[in-house]
Motif scaffolding. Structure first.
Motif, mmCIF file in Angstrom:
data_model
loop_
_atom_site.group_PDB
_atom_site.id
_atom_site.type_symbol
_atom_site.label_atom_id
_atom_site.label_comp_id
_atom_site.label_asym_id
_atom_site.label_seq_id
_atom_site.Cartn_x
_atom_site.Cartn_y
_atom_site.Cartn_z
ATOM 1 N N UNK A 1 28.903 -8.086 0.848
ATOM 2 C CA UNK A 1 30.076 -7.777 0.056
ATOM 3 C C UNK A 1 30.221 -6.266 -0.083
ATOM 4 N N UNK A 2 31.451 -5.792 -0.084
ATOM 5 C CA UNK A 2 31.718 -4.362 -0.190
ATOM 6 C C UNK A 2 32.626 -4.105 -1.369
ATOM 7 N N UNK A 3 32.644 -2.871 -1.806
ATOM 8 C CA UNK A 3 33.554 -2.471 -2.858
ATOM 9 C C UNK A 3 34.903 -2.143 -2.262
ATOM 10 N N UNK A 4 35.972 -2.498 -2.979
ATOM 11 C CA UNK A 4 37.301 -2.120 -2.526
ATOM 12 C C UNK A 4 37.442 -0.608 -2.471
ATOM 13 N N UNK A 5 36.626 0.087 -3.293
ATOM 14 C CA UNK A 5 36.646 1.547 -3.247
ATOM 15 C C UNK A 5 36.264 2.066 -1.871
ATOM 16 N N UNK B 1 59.206 -21.057 -7.649
ATOM 17 C CA UNK B 1 57.789 -21.257 -7.352
ATOM 18 C C UNK B 1 57.311 -20.106 -6.477
ATOM 19 N N UNK B 2 56.308 -19.376 -6.929
ATOM 20 C CA UNK B 2 55.780 -18.244 -6.174
ATOM 21 C C UNK B 2 54.258 -18.233 -6.226
ATOM 22 N N UNK B 3 53.679 -17.455 -5.327
ATOM 23 C CA UNK B 3 52.232 -17.298 -5.252
ATOM 24 C C UNK B 3 51.859 -15.846 -5.513
ATOM 25 N N UNK B 4 50.781 -15.631 -6.222
ATOM 26 C CA UNK B 4 50.179 -14.304 -6.381
ATOM 27 C C UNK B 4 48.818 -14.345 -5.691
ATOM 28 N N UNK B 5 48.583 -13.392 -4.797
ATOM 29 C CA UNK B 5 47.344 -13.371 -4.021
ATOM 30 C C UNK B 5 46.549 -12.112 -4.350
ATOM 31 N N UNK B 6 45.530 -12.239 -5.211
ATOM 32 C CA UNK B 6 44.717 -11.065 -5.563
ATOM 33 C C UNK B 6 43.721 -10.714 -4.458
ATOM 34 N N UNK B 7 43.458 -9.427 -4.328
ATOM 35 C CA UNK B 7 42.342 -8.965 -3.515
ATOM 36 C C UNK B 7 41.071 -8.991 -4.346
ATOM 37 N N UNK B 8 40.147 -8.107 -4.018
ATOM 38 C CA UNK B 8 38.882 -8.044 -4.755
ATOM 39 C C UNK B 8 39.130 -7.482 -6.150
ATOM 40 N N UNK B 9 38.881 -8.295 -7.165
ATOM 41 C CA UNK B 9 39.136 -7.916 -8.552
ATOM 42 C C UNK B 9 37.831 -7.994 -9.328
ATOM 43 N N UNK B 10 37.642 -7.053 -10.210
ATOM 44 C CA UNK B 10 36.433 -6.992 -11.032
ATOM 45 C C UNK B 10 36.537 -8.022 -12.151
ATOM 46 N N UNK B 11 35.984 -9.221 -11.914
ATOM 47 C CA UNK B 11 36.002 -10.309 -12.896
ATOM 48 C C UNK B 11 34.622 -10.949 -12.956
ATOM 49 N N UNK C 1 41.711 2.846 -3.112
ATOM 50 C CA UNK C 1 40.426 3.418 -3.476
ATOM 51 C C UNK C 1 39.715 2.870 -4.687
ATOM 52 N N UNK C 2 39.990 1.639 -5.081
ATOM 53 C CA UNK C 2 39.245 1.058 -6.199
ATOM 54 C C UNK C 2 39.363 -0.459 -6.159
ATOM 55 N N UNK C 3 38.448 -1.119 -6.866
ATOM 56 C CA UNK C 3 38.579 -2.549 -7.093
ATOM 57 C C UNK C 3 39.774 -2.812 -7.999
ATOM 58 N N UNK C 4 40.324 -4.020 -7.895
ATOM 59 C CA UNK C 4 41.384 -4.404 -8.803
ATOM 60 C C UNK C 4 40.846 -4.704 -10.184
ATOM 61 N N UNK C 5 41.736 -4.676 -11.149
ATOM 62 C CA UNK C 5 41.415 -5.054 -12.520
ATOM 63 C C UNK C 5 42.224 -6.293 -12.874
ATOM 64 N N UNK C 6 41.746 -7.124 -13.789
ATOM 65 C CA UNK C 6 42.519 -8.311 -14.168
ATOM 66 C C UNK C 6 43.962 -7.998 -14.540
ATOM 67 N N UNK C 7 44.190 -6.884 -15.224
ATOM 68 C CA UNK C 7 45.551 -6.545 -15.621
ATOM 69 C C UNK C 7 46.454 -6.241 -14.425
ATOM 70 N N UNK C 8 45.883 -5.776 -13.307
ATOM 71 C CA UNK C 8 46.694 -5.557 -12.112
ATOM 72 C C UNK C 8 47.353 -6.857 -11.671
#
Length: 258
Positions: A210-214, A181-191, A220-227
């Protein structure tokens, strides 16, 4: 980071049966595509069929906010998949208020039902099968907002904090049965969901906005779903066979640790 596309995987999850909640858009859809590409058979769900179900996945509508909804989903997973080897709790969300005193009781309950109790209920229904097989993977998707909670989203971040604590405890309990059992904790992601929350925040005209992760993340960028999907796929695989009770923060280095 490379986009998860059909035919690009290693098939390392061939033969596995996966259930993903909230899998028709954003992070959830990316996770579904990645699991399919890795060879898993996938059932995904959402409260309505308004999103796009990734090609190759089975879909059922379900409301995981209630015990009855969780029971219906567990029954559907048994019917469609014959059991669940990998369970990804991705369904979640919340809308901002002007402050904690403005958050009504029903919104606190909604946040707990969707972001915390949905996982508790569905786990309780599917863990027995995993224990019988003495194997299984459960992944809870949290939020890096837990690391810097703010009043407008406190109902959401409090529920996610409870989820993280529960996840660690469940990991210790189920480890002797071969369940990780594990957790994944996303930051700011473009969804789409993230964008909706940011638009609601902007309409409240709260400071800081709200600010951009960039602007703030070292990478230097927002996260993507695939990340986030890549992190989920790693934890679902045997490459993470000695990882349980962990919390993998995927945020471009934006949020404080410790």
């Amino acid at each position: 980071m490379a986009t998860i596309e059909s035919g690009s995987g290693t098939r390392e999850l061939a033969g596995k049966r996966a259930l993903v909640t909230g899998g028709t858009r954003g992070i959830g859809a990316a996770v579904v595509r990645g699991l399919l590409d890795a060879g898993a058979e996938v059932l995904t769900t959402a409260r309505s069929a308004t999103g796009t179900v990734p090609e190759g996945a089975s879909f059922v509508t379900a409301d995981v906010r209630t015990r009855a909804g969780a029971e219906a989903l567990a029954a559907a997973a048994q019917e469609v998949l014959g059991g669940v080897d990998v369970l990804v709790h991705n369904a979640g969300g919340g809308r901002p208020y002007e402050g904690t005193s403005a958050i009504p009781d029903e919104e606190w309950q909604e946040a707990l039902d969707l972001n915390f109790l949905a996982s508790v209920r569905l786990d309780s229904l599917l863990v027995p099968g995993m224990r019988e097989r003495r194997s299984g993977v459960i992944l809870h998707v949290s939020s890096a907002a837990v690391l810097t909670p703010v009043a407008p989203f406190l109902h959401y971040t409090a529920a996610k904090a409870a989820l993280e604590n529960y996840s660690r405890g469940l990991a210790a309990e189920q480890a002797p049965f071969g369940i990780r059992v594990n957790t994944v904790t996303p930051g700011r992601v473009d969804t789409p969901g993230g964008e909706e929350a940011r638009e609601q925040w902007a309409r409240l005209d709260l400071k800081p906005g709200a600010v951009n992760a960039a602007d703030t993340a070292p990478l230097g960028r927002d996260g993507r779903p695939d990340d986030i999907a890549h992190a989920v796929l790693f934890l679902a695989s045997e490459r993470a066979g000695w990882l349980t009770g962990s919390n993998l923060i995927v945020d471009g280095g934006e949020f404080p640790r410790g």
